[in-house]
Design a protein around this motif. Sequence first.
Motif, PDB file in Angstrom:
ATOM      1  N   LEU A 270      12.204  49.472 117.839  1.00  0.00           N
ATOM      2  CA  LEU A 270      13.263  50.302 118.408  1.00  0.00           C
ATOM      3  C   LEU A 270      13.315  51.662 117.722  1.00  0.00           C
ATOM      4  N   ALA A 271      13.094  51.681 116.400  1.00  0.00           N
ATOM      5  CA  ALA A 271      13.190  52.930 115.647  1.00  0.00           C
ATOM      6  C   ALA A 271      12.006  53.862 115.884  1.00  0.00           C
ATOM      7  N   ARG A 272      10.992  53.398 116.593  1.00  0.00           N
ATOM      8  CA  ARG A 272       9.908  54.313 116.969  1.00  0.00           C
ATOM      9  C   ARG A 272      10.327  55.210 118.130  1.00  0.00           C
ATOM     10  N   HIS A 273      11.458  54.900 118.737  1.00  0.00           N
ATOM     11  CA  HIS A 273      12.036  55.773 119.767  1.00  0.00           C
ATOM     12  C   HIS A 273      12.561  57.038 119.083  1.00  0.00           C
ATOM     13  N   PRO A 274      12.317  58.208 119.647  1.00  0.00           N
ATOM     14  CA  PRO A 274      12.710  59.453 118.962  1.00  0.00           C
ATOM     15  C   PRO A 274      14.206  59.607 118.732  1.00  0.00           C
ATOM     16  N   GLU A 275      15.032  58.864 119.446  1.00  0.00           N
ATOM     17  CA  GLU A 275      16.482  59.001 119.278  1.00  0.00           C
ATOM     18  C   GLU A 275      17.085  57.959 118.346  1.00  0.00           C
ATOM     19  N   ASP A 417       4.103  39.952 124.915  1.00  0.00           N
ATOM     20  CA  ASP A 417       4.214  41.010 125.920  1.00  0.00           C
ATOM     21  C   ASP A 417       5.350  41.942 125.514  1.00  0.00           C
ATOM     22  N   PRO A 418       5.109  42.850 124.559  1.00  0.00           N
ATOM     23  CA  PRO A 418       6.201  43.658 124.022  1.00  0.00           C
ATOM     24  C   PRO A 418       6.935  44.490 125.060  1.00  0.00           C
ATOM     25  N   ARG A 419       6.219  45.029 126.035  1.00  0.00           N
ATOM     26  CA  ARG A 419       6.887  45.878 127.024  1.00  0.00           C
ATOM     27  C   ARG A 419       7.947  45.102 127.804  1.00  0.00           C
ATOM     28  N   SER A 420       7.637  43.845 128.118  1.00  0.00           N
ATOM     29  CA  SER A 420       8.586  43.068 128.925  1.00  0.00           C
ATOM     30  C   SER A 420       9.902  42.839 128.198  1.00  0.00           C
ATOM     31  N   GLU A 421       9.881  42.837 126.860  1.00  0.00           N
ATOM     32  CA  GLU A 421      11.116  42.698 126.082  1.00  0.00           C
ATOM     33  C   GLU A 421      11.718  44.051 125.730  1.00  0.00           C
ATOM     34  N   LEU A 422      10.867  45.051 125.496  1.00  0.00           N
ATOM     35  CA  LEU A 422      11.370  46.344 125.046  1.00  0.00           C
ATOM     36  C   LEU A 422      12.005  47.154 126.162  1.00  0.00           C
ATOM     37  N   GLU A 423      11.482  47.078 127.367  1.00  0.00           N
ATOM     38  CA  GLU A 423      12.072  47.866 128.466  1.00  0.00           C
ATOM     39  C   GLU A 423      13.533  47.481 128.717  1.00  0.00           C
ATOM     40  N   PRO A 424      13.856  46.198 128.879  1.00  0.00           N
ATOM     41  CA  PRO A 424      15.276  45.857 129.039  1.00  0.00           C
ATOM     42  C   PRO A 424      16.092  46.126 127.779  1.00  0.00           C
ATOM     43  N   LEU A 425      15.466  46.049 126.610  1.00  0.00           N
ATOM     44  CA  LEU A 425      16.193  46.341 125.380  1.00  0.00           C
ATOM     45  C   LEU A 425      16.612  47.806 125.336  1.00  0.00           C
ATOM     46  N   ALA A 436       6.252  55.483 122.578  1.00  0.00           N
ATOM     47  CA  ALA A 436       6.162  55.397 121.122  1.00  0.00           C
ATOM     48  C   ALA A 436       6.635  54.042 120.610  1.00  0.00           C
ATOM     49  N   CYS A 437       7.469  53.363 121.382  1.00  0.00           N
ATOM     50  CA  CYS A 437       7.976  52.063 120.942  1.00  0.00           C
ATOM     51  C   CYS A 437       6.879  51.005 120.898  1.00  0.00           C
ATOM     52  N   LEU A 438       5.761  51.267 121.534  1.00  0.00           N
ATOM     53  CA  LEU A 438       4.643  50.332 121.519  1.00  0.00           C
ATOM     54  C   LEU A 438       3.629  50.651 120.422  1.00  0.00           C
ATOM     55  N   ALA A 439       3.927  51.669 119.581  1.00  0.00           N
ATOM     56  CA  ALA A 439       3.023  52.003 118.477  1.00  0.00           C
ATOM     57  C   ALA A 439       2.848  50.787 117.583  1.00  0.00           C
ATOM     58  N   GLN A 440       1.673  50.662 116.996  1.00  0.00           N
ATOM     59  CA  GLN A 440       1.316  49.440 116.288  1.00  0.00           C
ATOM     60  C   GLN A 440       1.655  49.449 114.802  1.00  0.00           C
ATOM     61  N   PRO A 457      -0.718  44.784 113.437  1.00  0.00           N
ATOM     62  CA  PRO A 457      -0.530  44.858 114.886  1.00  0.00           C
ATOM     63  C   PRO A 457       0.139  43.585 115.401  1.00  0.00           C
ATOM     64  N   LEU A 458       0.892  43.722 116.483  1.00  0.00           N
ATOM     65  CA  LEU A 458       1.606  42.572 117.034  1.00  0.00           C
ATOM     66  C   LEU A 458       0.639  41.429 117.336  1.00  0.00           C
ATOM     67  N   HIS A 459       1.048  40.230 116.955  1.00  0.00           N
ATOM     68  CA  HIS A 459       0.234  39.050 117.214  1.00  0.00           C
ATOM     69  C   HIS A 459       1.155  37.861 117.384  1.00  0.00           C
ATOM     70  N   ALA A 460       0.625  36.804 117.960  1.00  0.00           N
ATOM     71  CA  ALA A 460       1.430  35.609 118.233  1.00  0.00           C
ATOM     72  C   ALA A 460       1.079  34.459 117.298  1.00  0.00           C
ATOM     73  N   ARG A 461       0.416  34.773 116.162  1.00  0.00           N
ATOM     74  CA  ARG A 461      -0.034  33.683 115.290  1.00  0.00           C
ATOM     75  C   ARG A 461       1.122  32.912 114.656  1.00  0.00           C
ATOM     76  N   SER A 462       2.268  33.559 114.526  1.00  0.00           N
ATOM     77  CA  SER A 462       3.412  32.860 113.927  1.00  0.00           C
ATOM     78  C   SER A 462       4.190  32.031 114.938  1.00  0.00           C
ATOM     79  N   SER A 463       3.947  32.245 116.217  1.00  0.00           N
ATOM     80  CA  SER A 463       4.602  31.429 117.234  1.00  0.00           C
ATOM     81  C   SER A 463       3.961  30.040 117.250  1.00  0.00           C
TER      82      SER A 463
END
Length: 486
Positions: A270-275, A417-425, A436-440, A457-463
């Motif tokens: 979220l903090a990668r957003h410029p605002e 699928d980060p975009r699917s969670e970040l867009e509604p967030l 920028a919110c998808l930066a790694q 980078p985002l990964h699902a190994r902990s799931s």
Amino acid sequence: MTEPNWHALGVEAAQRLREGRAGDAAELFERMAQLRPEHADTWFNLGYACRADRQYEAALDAYSEALARGVSSPEEAHINRAVILAEFLHKVPEAEAELRQAVAVNPQALTAWLNLGGIEDDLGEPAAAREAYRQALKADPRSGRALARLAAIDVHEGEHERAAKLLGDSLQQGARSAEDAAEMLFGLGAALDAGGEYSEAFQAVTEANRMAAGVRAPTGRYDRAQHERLVDALIAMPPIQSAGPWPADKTPIFICGMFRSGSTLVEQLLARHPEVTAGGELEFIPAMTREDLAPYPERLTGTSAKQFEALRDKYLEQLQRLFPDAAQVTDKRPDNFLHLALIKALFPAARIIHTVRNPLDTIVSAFFLYFGDAIRYADQVDDIVHYYTQYRRLMDHWRSQFGADVHDVDYDRLVIDPRSELEPLLAFCGLEWDEACLAQTPNEAVRTASNWQVRKPLHARSSGRWKNYARELEGARRRLADLGLL
């Protein structure tokens, strides 16, 4: 004033500190400093009392006076200044400079080297962190924390076998204390986990938690009945006053949930957003419950709208001092889920981001980490399960109260699928989409027990990690299933 009276002030100030009255102690130490300004230790004690009373700028000034007047252990003043700068004022470069001054005046200052390594960890500088921990081992070759942190860097860099050997050999040689042994065993558990030796890993962290619990004071242990009473009181609480309207775009974005449920990752994205500016784990709300609203939560029902408005002003003043140029700031305290009624009383338009994760993954992740005294319930799987059930009970209540103002972010979906969670967030936060919110990689210090993981980078190994410990977690799984929480 005569010399005996000056000493009497010191005795009284020390008593106030023991009573938890840090503000009163600070006033007494300040009187002592005015009477004998040349006495460096008085300035040091004033700094300590101001820090305990959360008067951070005053504490920095007092420690500076102690240094200027030749305090006997200058490295301790530099270390204390560094803690304030890094943890409470978010001035990491200044904190790093203080620690380097500390080791310059005393190269054997173990705490300074450890804290310096921690800052380099947070900044994502493994080589610099490794060097600081190596210097810590020169000061104390048996430092469990230095050895565990070196092993953590090895694990991060894919050298889990080297990490396991380092810690295994060190444990065989014998730890200096139970706390040192616990730190090394937690590190060994992480290294064995990374190498797929799951049974041995669970044994190591079980022993680590047992030893960590053994050094904790009885008053610092998790009390199930006490925690249930708190949750009962919050659920039974009648509607309370509020401070009145406050613009949503000037309200902090609150992020909460169970520890180890992805709150740091959500804040970083979220903090990668410029605002948006990452505030990290701000202490404002928990401190308010202790300092202004005790006994909590009973005091909430008798607090007027005017009093809540004054508390909101206090919160905003502290936030402004830390982030004077920020458009919007996140307040990421996972345990703020206990205080949503207070947050909504202060900021009726507050948006609450609630991070959720597979409960068994959350449980095993908490069990594998060393929290010290910061989290009381993580020593035993059964206690984590109990805390989790109370958390779910309370969050169900808050949803019934605050409805659409609480937005869930699912960690397991986010990493796939980060975009699917970040867009509604972002929409929930009233923000436009920004790529920028998808930066790694994060662009600033990451202060969390999982700072190396967050930098990958985002990964699902902990799931689904809990499946590696299905046998050990079977009792927890049955309990959660019986309660309908899986």
